[in-house]
Scaffold this motif. Sequence first.
Motif, mmCIF file in Angstrom:
data_model
loop_
_atom_site.group_PDB
_atom_site.id
_atom_site.type_symbol
_atom_site.label_atom_id
_atom_site.label_comp_id
_atom_site.label_asym_id
_atom_site.label_seq_id
_atom_site.Cartn_x
_atom_site.Cartn_y
_atom_site.Cartn_z
ATOM 1 N N ARG A 27 -25.108 -54.077 54.271
ATOM 2 C CA ARG A 27 -24.058 -53.015 54.961
ATOM 3 C C ARG A 27 -24.714 -52.107 55.710
ATOM 4 N N LYS A 28 -24.207 -52.062 56.888
ATOM 5 C CA LYS A 28 -24.953 -51.050 57.803
ATOM 6 C C LYS A 28 -24.159 -50.096 58.270
ATOM 7 N N GLU A 29 -22.936 -50.493 58.384
ATOM 8 C CA GLU A 29 -21.871 -49.362 59.095
ATOM 9 C C GLU A 29 -21.081 -48.445 57.966
ATOM 10 N N PRO A 30 -20.909 -47.339 58.215
ATOM 11 C CA PRO A 30 -20.159 -46.485 57.378
ATOM 12 C C PRO A 30 -18.728 -47.123 56.745
ATOM 13 N N TYR A 31 -18.649 -46.695 55.360
ATOM 14 C CA TYR A 31 -17.393 -47.195 54.788
ATOM 15 C C TYR A 31 -16.153 -46.503 55.426
ATOM 16 N N ASN A 32 -15.089 -47.136 55.560
ATOM 17 C CA ASN A 32 -13.923 -46.702 55.967
ATOM 18 C C ASN A 32 -13.094 -46.027 55.076
ATOM 19 N N LEU A 33 -12.897 -44.470 54.695
ATOM 20 C CA LEU A 33 -12.363 -43.925 53.583
ATOM 21 C C LEU A 33 -10.970 -43.681 53.652
ATOM 22 N N GLY A 34 -10.394 -44.041 54.853
ATOM 23 C CA GLY A 34 -9.098 -44.040 55.368
ATOM 24 C C GLY A 34 -8.689 -42.424 55.183
ATOM 25 N N ASP A 35 -7.897 -41.981 54.475
ATOM 26 C CA ASP A 35 -7.317 -40.655 54.540
ATOM 27 C C ASP A 35 -8.212 -39.937 53.550
ATOM 28 N N ASN A 36 -8.970 -40.611 52.789
ATOM 29 C CA ASN A 36 -9.671 -39.874 51.611
ATOM 30 C C ASN A 36 -8.836 -38.974 50.762
ATOM 31 N N GLU A 37 -7.631 -39.637 50.320
ATOM 32 C CA GLU A 37 -6.894 -38.867 49.242
ATOM 33 C C GLU A 37 -7.402 -39.175 47.705
ATOM 34 N N ILE A 38 -8.197 -39.976 47.695
ATOM 35 C CA ILE A 38 -8.675 -40.485 46.176
ATOM 36 C C ILE A 38 -10.174 -39.718 46.125
ATOM 37 N N HIS A 39 -10.085 -38.994 44.844
ATOM 38 C CA HIS A 39 -11.322 -38.219 44.754
ATOM 39 C C HIS A 39 -11.674 -38.290 43.160
#
Length: 122
Positions: free
Chosen positions: A63-75
Amino acid sequence: MKFKFDHNNINVLNLEKSIEFYEKALGFKEIDRKYADDNSFILVYMGDGQSNYSVELTWLKDRKEPYNLGDNEIHMAVRTDDYDAAHKLHKDMGCICYENEKMGLYFIADPDGYWTEILPRK
């Protein structure tokens, strides 16, 4: 039938940088590490030393590219026994990404952009 929380997983690009962040920002320590037989991934489990719950940091070799976290509503959320000292530490680290003073909480972001909610002790 009963279920009990065990761990949450997050995928990280730079394993050592993530381990350093969780150690410094939250005091978590590495409690276990597993390697894939083919060296394609490493799993590192970070714990708070107080509960059996852990955060699993997954590093994928290719894995080289950043992860797509979407709207990042999960925490995830943690409670601290010294909210003011925690806030100062996180402010000094530059990792506070959102504050809600009215609700008495704030969020920090790790090197990959995952959020952790910081709550005072009840």
